[in-house]
Design a protein around this motif. Structure first.
Motif, PDB file in Angstrom:
ATOM      1  N   GLY A  13       0.538  -1.182  -0.041  1.00 36.32           N
ATOM      2  CA  GLY A  13      -0.247   0.252   0.336  1.00 36.32           C
ATOM      3  C   GLY A  13       1.093   1.187   0.021  1.00 36.32           C
ATOM      4  O   GLY A  13       0.728   2.770  -0.837  1.00 36.32           O
ATOM      5  N   PHE A  14       2.203   1.479   1.256  1.00 34.61           N
ATOM      6  CA  PHE A  14       3.268   2.606   0.979  1.00 34.61           C
ATOM      7  C   PHE A  14       3.346   2.948  -0.700  1.00 34.61           C
ATOM      8  O   PHE A  14       3.512   4.292  -1.321  1.00 34.61           O
ATOM      9  N   ALA A  15       3.779   1.573  -1.107  1.00 32.72           N
ATOM     10  CA  ALA A  15       4.488   1.741  -2.008  1.00 32.72           C
ATOM     11  C   ALA A  15       3.517   1.979  -3.671  1.00 32.72           C
ATOM     12  O   ALA A  15       4.241   2.829  -4.245  1.00 32.72           O
ATOM     13  N   ALA A  16       2.536   1.876  -3.719  1.00 34.55           N
ATOM     14  CA  ALA A  16       1.516   2.284  -3.696  1.00 34.55           C
ATOM     15  C   ALA A  16       0.854   3.666  -4.354  1.00 34.55           C
ATOM     16  O   ALA A  16       0.431   4.434  -4.916  1.00 34.55           O
ATOM     17  N   GLY A  17       1.178   4.494  -3.105  1.00 31.05           N
ATOM     18  CA  GLY A  17       0.761   6.236  -2.484  1.00 31.05           C
ATOM     19  C   GLY A  17       2.126   6.392  -3.550  1.00 31.05           C
ATOM     20  O   GLY A  17       2.058   7.224  -3.411  1.00 31.05           O
ATOM     21  N   ILE A  18       3.808   5.888  -3.072  1.00 34.20           N
ATOM     22  CA  ILE A  18       4.089   6.631  -4.070  1.00 34.20           C
ATOM     23  C   ILE A  18       4.555   6.252  -5.050  1.00 34.20           C
ATOM     24  O   ILE A  18       4.193   7.420  -6.148  1.00 34.20           O
ATOM     25  N   SER A  19       4.034   5.164  -5.676  1.00 32.90           N
ATOM     26  CA  SER A  19       3.730   5.278  -7.157  1.00 32.90           C
ATOM     27  C   SER A  19       2.711   6.346  -7.792  1.00 32.90           C
ATOM     28  O   SER A  19       2.441   7.177  -8.639  1.00 32.90           O
ATOM     29  N   PHE A  20       1.939   6.427  -7.357  1.00 31.57           N
ATOM     30  CA  PHE A  20       0.315   7.498  -7.189  1.00 31.57           C
ATOM     31  C   PHE A  20       0.979   8.842  -7.410  1.00 31.57           C
ATOM     32  O   PHE A  20       0.072   9.241  -8.145  1.00 31.57           O
ATOM     33  N   ALA A  21       1.129   9.334  -6.411  1.00 34.17           N
ATOM     34  CA  ALA A  21       1.523  10.250  -6.220  1.00 34.17           C
ATOM     35  C   ALA A  21       2.860  10.870  -7.179  1.00 34.17           C
ATOM     36  O   ALA A  21       2.535  11.833  -8.297  1.00 34.17           O
TER      37      ALA A  21
END
Length: 304
Positions: free
Chosen positions: A161-169
């Protein structure tokens, strides 16, 4: 970057967050019937690339494209947008597969402060006091929302989920700088589709592509998670600041939470309901009370 449709852009960001929140629960239902992340992504990007190709051909069948296509290749943000579109889905869907959508949203929800930081560092955007207050309220609401759930967090699910947050930003930030060309969306999704195919080659034996469930959920998540989300967010990215967009798209979290509670339970306690109420009030306040300095700067940009 000229923002000529700020009001429409804010609505696009809000609705984009809602669509993303609904899609996260659809993905969880798909996981429960035995579909994997790659089963969904291969259909998502397959349907998405077909949609954007048809859209391009229909919109430009009578118009001659005057801009050279080489501009698409030269702009690194087009490539970043394509790559992060895939990575966001890959990380986020893996997170949902390993835990429930509300926990996955906790990791994804890191993107607002990352995008907030990108806007300040790279776009030199002005920080308005109410943006800070809204971010604080959103974090307070998030803390209350997640508070009773942390005991059930799985570490791999949270990390994805954290990796998704970085990628989404990174994806949202790149959408502000993609090439203004009729073929841009096709180009971005062509990159994304090729990348998904590469991922699928190594996992082909584990896929369930030729089933009714894969086709059905693939089509639904393509419409929600790729076509609608990309159209809304790419429009919003061109018409509102990184700071404002980072805050408005957080509608994803309360929507994901509400649907998770409704579908899988348990019934939320007072603390979680309070957190959700704080988040919704912060989002609505930011939407309907845009600051005077931002409005003035937009008028100046348009008049020039």
């Amino acid at each position: 970057m000229i923002k000529v449709n700020s009001k429409t852009g804010t609505w696009a960001a809000l609705v984009g967050g809602i669509v993303f929140g609904v899609n996260s629960n659809v993905v969880k239902v798909a996981n429960n019937v035995g579909l994997t992340t790659l089963d969904l992504l291969i259909y998502q990007f397959g349907f998405a690339i077909l949609y954007f190709i048809c859209r391009f051909l229909f919109a430009n069948k009578k118009n001659r494209i005057s801009q050279p296509y080489i501009l698409l290749v030269k702009n690194p943000y087009n490539w970043i947008a394509g790559i992060t579109t895939v990575l966001t889905g890959l990380f986020y869907y893996n997170s949902i597969q390993l835990t429930d959508p509300s926990i996955a949203s906790l990791g994804l929800f890191q993107y607002p402060w990352i995008l907030f930081l990108f806007g300040i560092l790279f776009n030199k955007e002005r920080v308005v006091g109410k943006h800070i207050v809204a971010i604080i309220l959103l974090w307070l609401g998030t803390t209350l929302l997640i508070g009773g759930t942390l005991a059930h967090v799985t570490v791999p699910g949270l990390l994805y989920g954290f990796a998704a947050g970085i990628s989404f930003a990174t994806n949202l930030f790149s959408l502000q700088k993609i090439t203004d060309h009729p073929f841009t969306k096709v180009f971005v999704f062509f990159i994304a589709t090729i990348l998904v195919l590469v991922f699928c080659l190594g996992q082909y034996e584990k896929l369930h592509l030729f089933t009714v469930d894969a086709l059905s959920f693939g089509l639904i998540t393509a419409i929600l998670g790729q076509i609608l989300a990309f159209e809304l967010l790419s429009y919003a990215a061109k018409n509102v600041s990184s700071i404002l967009m980072a805050t408005l798209t957080t509608t994803e979290l309360p929507v994901a939470m509400l649907l998770t509670w409704f579908i899988w339970g348990p019934i939320p306690n007072f603390m979680r309901i309070s957190g959700l109420a704080i988040m919704v009030m912060a989002i609505l306040w930011l939407k309907f009370e845009q600051s005077r300095p931002v409005a003035v700067s937009i008028k100046k940009e348009v008049s020039s």
